[in-house]
Design a protein around this motif. Structure first.
Motif, PDB file in Angstrom:
ATOM      1  N   THR A 189      35.272  12.663  -1.668  1.00  0.00           N
ATOM      2  CA  THR A 189      34.506  11.341  -1.342  1.00  0.00           C
ATOM      3  C   THR A 189      34.386  10.212  -2.332  1.00  0.00           C
ATOM      4  O   THR A 189      34.418   9.167  -2.212  1.00  0.00           O
ATOM      5  CB  THR A 189      32.972  11.627  -0.982  1.00  0.00           C
ATOM      6  OG1 THR A 189      32.441  12.464  -1.966  1.00  0.00           O
ATOM      7  CG2 THR A 189      32.949  12.745   0.647  1.00  0.00           C
ATOM      8  N   LYS A 210      31.596  15.619   6.005  1.00  0.00           N
ATOM      9  CA  LYS A 210      30.884  14.494   6.120  1.00  0.00           C
ATOM     10  C   LYS A 210      31.269  14.107   7.644  1.00  0.00           C
ATOM     11  O   LYS A 210      32.430  13.756   7.748  1.00  0.00           O
ATOM     12  CB  LYS A 210      31.162  13.222   5.156  1.00  0.00           C
ATOM     13  CG  LYS A 210      30.256  11.976   5.410  1.00  0.00           C
ATOM     14  CD  LYS A 210      30.574  11.010   4.301  1.00  0.00           C
ATOM     15  CE  LYS A 210      29.622   9.754   4.370  1.00  0.00           C
ATOM     16  NZ  LYS A 210      29.919   8.842   3.183  1.00  0.00           N
ATOM     17  N   MET A 213      33.897  10.789   8.762  1.00  0.00           N
ATOM     18  CA  MET A 213      34.162   9.783   7.698  1.00  0.00           C
ATOM     19  C   MET A 213      35.368   9.233   7.381  1.00  0.00           C
ATOM     20  O   MET A 213      35.749   8.053   6.773  1.00  0.00           O
ATOM     21  CB  MET A 213      33.871  10.727   6.417  1.00  0.00           C
ATOM     22  CG  MET A 213      34.938  11.812   6.075  1.00  0.00           C
ATOM     23  SD  MET A 213      34.744  12.612   4.136  1.00  0.00           S
ATOM     24  CE  MET A 213      35.235  11.087   3.349  1.00  0.00           C
TER      25      MET A 213
END
Length: 280
Positions: A189, A210, A213
């Motif tokens: 990330t 996530k 994303m």
């Protein structure tokens, strides 16, 4: 776009094990997995229900050991040690993460590599990173390889971007892909220009944890996307790390969530337990 479903992969693995399970049964051996769970997290319970259904459908057994949230470290360590020494148990799966008052340090150092069917311990992890080809890889990481091979996607020489760096999926799946002679980049990330790194790849493995994303801006035509994420979106529905509705219109192949990699994971776990039972 080809939707890469997990069910046919899982069914193929289970079918290949049927003759061995029957032979073991005739010799009085029932492949058995011990599941150690502290508390009752809903995601743990959902996975436990799925693997129990898979094992029972293959005439194998799941021994469930539920411990209270206030269990002591000594009690937890003893439960796993007892499972490890029990000759009727062929594999051990302990749900993680553990509550903050507990640690898996002792367990990871002492669990035998053979019964460590989800690649938790240091012995199996060392085998994965050394490329020794022994022991058990984490089931979800191995499921990614099973998905690609079953669906006829050549890994050798391909550029692969893995988005995620956990010891459960990201790092071990990168090692497994390297073993298959892929060229691998491990991102996360905080990677700068993650879009460019994803577009570089022939295959993208999304496992950062996530929800949605990775949107359509991260992909291009001709790619294969393996979405390992298991998240809940704003509407309370299960979703992956990739925005499936956007990305499916661009890439050549993509796994849905659910009905993708997750359904293969329990079959990989089953195979490891059956293989261990053969050694009894």
């Amino acid at each position: 776009m080809k939707e890469l479903l997990g069910k046919p992969v899982a069914d193929s693995i289970v079918a290949s094990l049927a003759p061995t399970v029957e032979e073991l049964k005739n010799n009085g051996v029932v492949p058995t997995l011990a599941v150690v769970r502290v508390g009752a997290r809903e995601d743990d319970l959902a996975y436990e229900r799925g693997l129990t259904k898979r094992f029972e459908g293959a005439s194998c057994t799941v021994k469930k050991i539920e411990l209270p949230l206030d269990v002591t470290q000594e009690e937890l360590d003893k439960v796993v040690a007892d499972c490890d020494s029990d000759k009727e148990i062929d594999g051990i799966l302990m749900f993680r993460p553990l509550p903050k008052n507990l640690t898996d340090k002792n367990i990871l150092n002492t669990i035998s590599a053979l019964k460590d069917v989800d690649g938790m311990g240091k012995a199996n992890m060392a085998d994965i990173f050394s490329g020794a080809g022994e022991g058990h890889a984490p089931c979800t990481a191995q499921a990614v390889i099973e998905m690609l091979k079953f669906h006829g996607i050549d890994i050798k020489g391909k550029r692969v971007t893995v988005v995620g760096r956990s010891l459960v999926i990201g790092k071990p799946v990168s090692m497994l892909l390297l073993k298959e002679n892929a060229t691998v980049k491990v991102c996360h990330t905080r990677t700068e220009d993650l879009k460019a790194e994803c577009q570089w790849a022939d295959i993208v493995v999304a496992c950062a944890g996530k929800a949605k994303m990775l949107s359509k801006d991260f992909f291009r035509e001709g790619q294969i996307v393996i979405d390992v994420g298991m998240n809940v979106d704003e509407e309370g529905k299960l979703c992956g790390d990739v925005d499936f509705s956007e990305v499916c219109e661009i890439v050549d192949g993509i796994t849905p969530v659910p009905r993708g990699v997750g359904s293969v994971t329990t079959s990989v776990l089953l195979r490891a337990v059956v293989e261990n039972a053969k050694l009894r």
